[in-house]
Scaffold this motif. Structure first.
Motif, short mmCIF file in Angstrom:
data_model
loop_
_atom_site.label_atom_id
_atom_site.label_comp_id
_atom_site.label_asym_id
_atom_site.label_seq_id
_atom_site.Cartn_x
_atom_site.Cartn_y
_atom_site.Cartn_z
N TYR A 143 38.36 41.72 42.76
CA TYR A 143 38.28 43.18 42.63
C TYR A 143 37.26 43.74 43.61
N PHE A 144 36.08 43.15 43.62
CA PHE A 144 35.00 43.59 44.51
C PHE A 144 35.44 43.54 45.97
N THR A 145 36.11 42.46 46.36
CA THR A 145 36.50 42.27 47.76
C THR A 145 37.64 43.19 48.15
N ILE A 168 39.65 47.89 51.16
CA ILE A 168 40.52 49.07 51.21
C ILE A 168 39.73 50.33 51.52
N PHE A 169 38.63 50.54 50.79
CA PHE A 169 37.87 51.77 51.00
C PHE A 169 37.03 51.72 52.27
N VAL A 227 28.47 48.46 41.64
CA VAL A 227 28.14 47.51 42.70
C VAL A 227 29.18 47.58 43.82
N THR A 228 30.44 47.73 43.46
CA THR A 228 31.49 47.86 44.47
C THR A 228 31.29 49.12 45.30
N PHE A 229 30.93 50.21 44.64
CA PHE A 229 30.66 51.46 45.36
C PHE A 229 29.51 51.29 46.35
N ILE A 230 28.45 50.60 45.93
CA ILE A 230 27.31 50.37 46.82
C ILE A 230 27.74 49.57 48.04
N ILE A 281 36.53 37.99 54.36
CA ILE A 281 35.76 36.75 54.29
C ILE A 281 34.30 37.04 53.99
N TRP A 282 33.74 38.02 54.69
CA TRP A 282 32.32 38.34 54.48
C TRP A 282 32.05 38.88 53.08
N THR A 283 32.92 39.78 52.62
CA THR A 283 32.70 40.42 51.32
C THR A 283 32.84 39.42 50.18
N MET A 284 33.74 38.47 50.32
CA MET A 284 33.94 37.48 49.28
C MET A 284 32.70 36.60 49.09
N GLN A 285 31.83 36.56 50.10
CA GLN A 285 30.64 35.72 50.03
C GLN A 285 29.35 36.54 49.86
#
Length: 308
Positions: free
Chosen positions: A89-91, A96-97, A178-181, A241-245
């Motif tokens: 979800y976070f990634t 997308i945004f 956290v996703t918004f940040i 890749i970066w966001t997943m980590q």
């Protein structure tokens, strides 16, 4: 005498053929870098894979080989499943945004309807989130999203909420906050990359479209998007890749809580290693993250090869 001349000519030939020396020369120049990368990247990866196949290493003086038991324990762990869902979800939402906001700001900065001085000011303003480190971003947004912070004050002033909300402490809102940040912190990468792509689109294409009677929407979908699509795909794969980590931002805002509401694969692995000292399980989790990242990286490499 002929035999002596033949032996003399034969002995003067180099031991290594010229073509072979010329072919191997680039690799000899690159060998220091290759050795350094192998020591800093390949060797640690091999060690982590080895640890994932043993009993609890470091804490156990004589670890034994247990095969894939650590992987089985990780895959059947309920917290791991929660962290996978949160990470996806976070990634996905971040990518997308990041794309939508970055594309919108890039189109705005590339527009000729805005004065050049205003564009320069907006570029500095829009790229500001990229200047801050993850630590500073976490501190800023913890203050802003504090129950007595400016965000709650503005929302209450606008009568959008009736009481102060603990954005980072409620299970219903923590993951979204956290996703918004992360979205706020990461969109400048898309904006800069897409803006560079927009400035490289030939103006003749738009002139031809105007002659053919195309409107702005048609020019956007049939000229702009196809021209920058390779850039969008490349940066989206890298961002995935970066966001997943991502670890520092999540760890310094919520620490994976409350009650695993923002638990990511990175925080889950960190807690296994340095909170419960289950280094073998943490190694297995790290290998799983590596395999997931490599799957996306494989698509990225194939896409780059197709572009070439």
């Amino acid at each position: 005498m002929r035999m002596a001349v033949y032996q003399q000519n034969n002995s003067s030939q180099p031991l290594i053929p010229y073509k072979f020396r010329r072919a191997i020369a680039p690799y000899l120049y690159l060998s220091p870098t290759i050795i350094l990368l192998a020591m800093l990247m390949l060797f640690p990866m091999i060690v982590v894979v080895r640890y994932s196949l043993l009993d609890n290493v470091i804490m156990n003086k004589r670890p034994v080989f247990v095969g894939f038991q650590n992987y089985q324990a990780i895959l059947t762990n309920e917290t791991f499943r929660i962290s996978v869902g949160n990470t996806l979800y976070f990634t996905i939402m971040s990518v997308i945004f990041h794309l939508l906001i970055g594309l919108a700001f890039a189109l705005l900065l590339n527009s000729k309807l805005i004065n050049s001085k205003v564009r320069s000011i907006l570029r500095v303003f829009y790229i500001m989130p990229w200047v801050f480190t993850a630590t500073i971003i976490a501190i800023i947004w913890r203050l802003l999203l504090n129950p007595n912070g400016i965000v709650n004050y503005i929302l209450m002033t606008l009568h959008l909420i009736s009481r102060n909300i603990e954005w980072l402490s409620l299970t219903q809102t923590a993951l979204h906050a956290v996703t918004f940040i992360n979205i706020w912190a990461g969109y400048p990468f898309y904006m800069v990359s897409i803006l560079a792509g927009l400035q490289g689109v030939p103006g003749e294409l738009y002139e031809a479209a105007i002659i053919d009677g195309a409107n702005e929407r048609q020019k956007f979908w049939h000229i702009t998007i196809p021209q920058i699509l390779p850039i969008i795909i490349s940066i989206a794969m890298l961002d995935f890749i970066w966001t997943m980590q991502v670890f520092p931002l999540v760890w310094m805002t919520t620490g994976g809580g409350p009650i695993h509401a923002t638990e990511m694969l990175s925080t889950f692995t960190y807690k296994l290693a340095f909170s419960t000292y289950k280094f073998s399980l943490a190694s297995a989790s790290a290998v799983i993250i590596l395999l997931l990242s490599m799957c996306v990286a494989l698509f990225y490499v194939k896409h780059q090869q197709a572009r070439e």
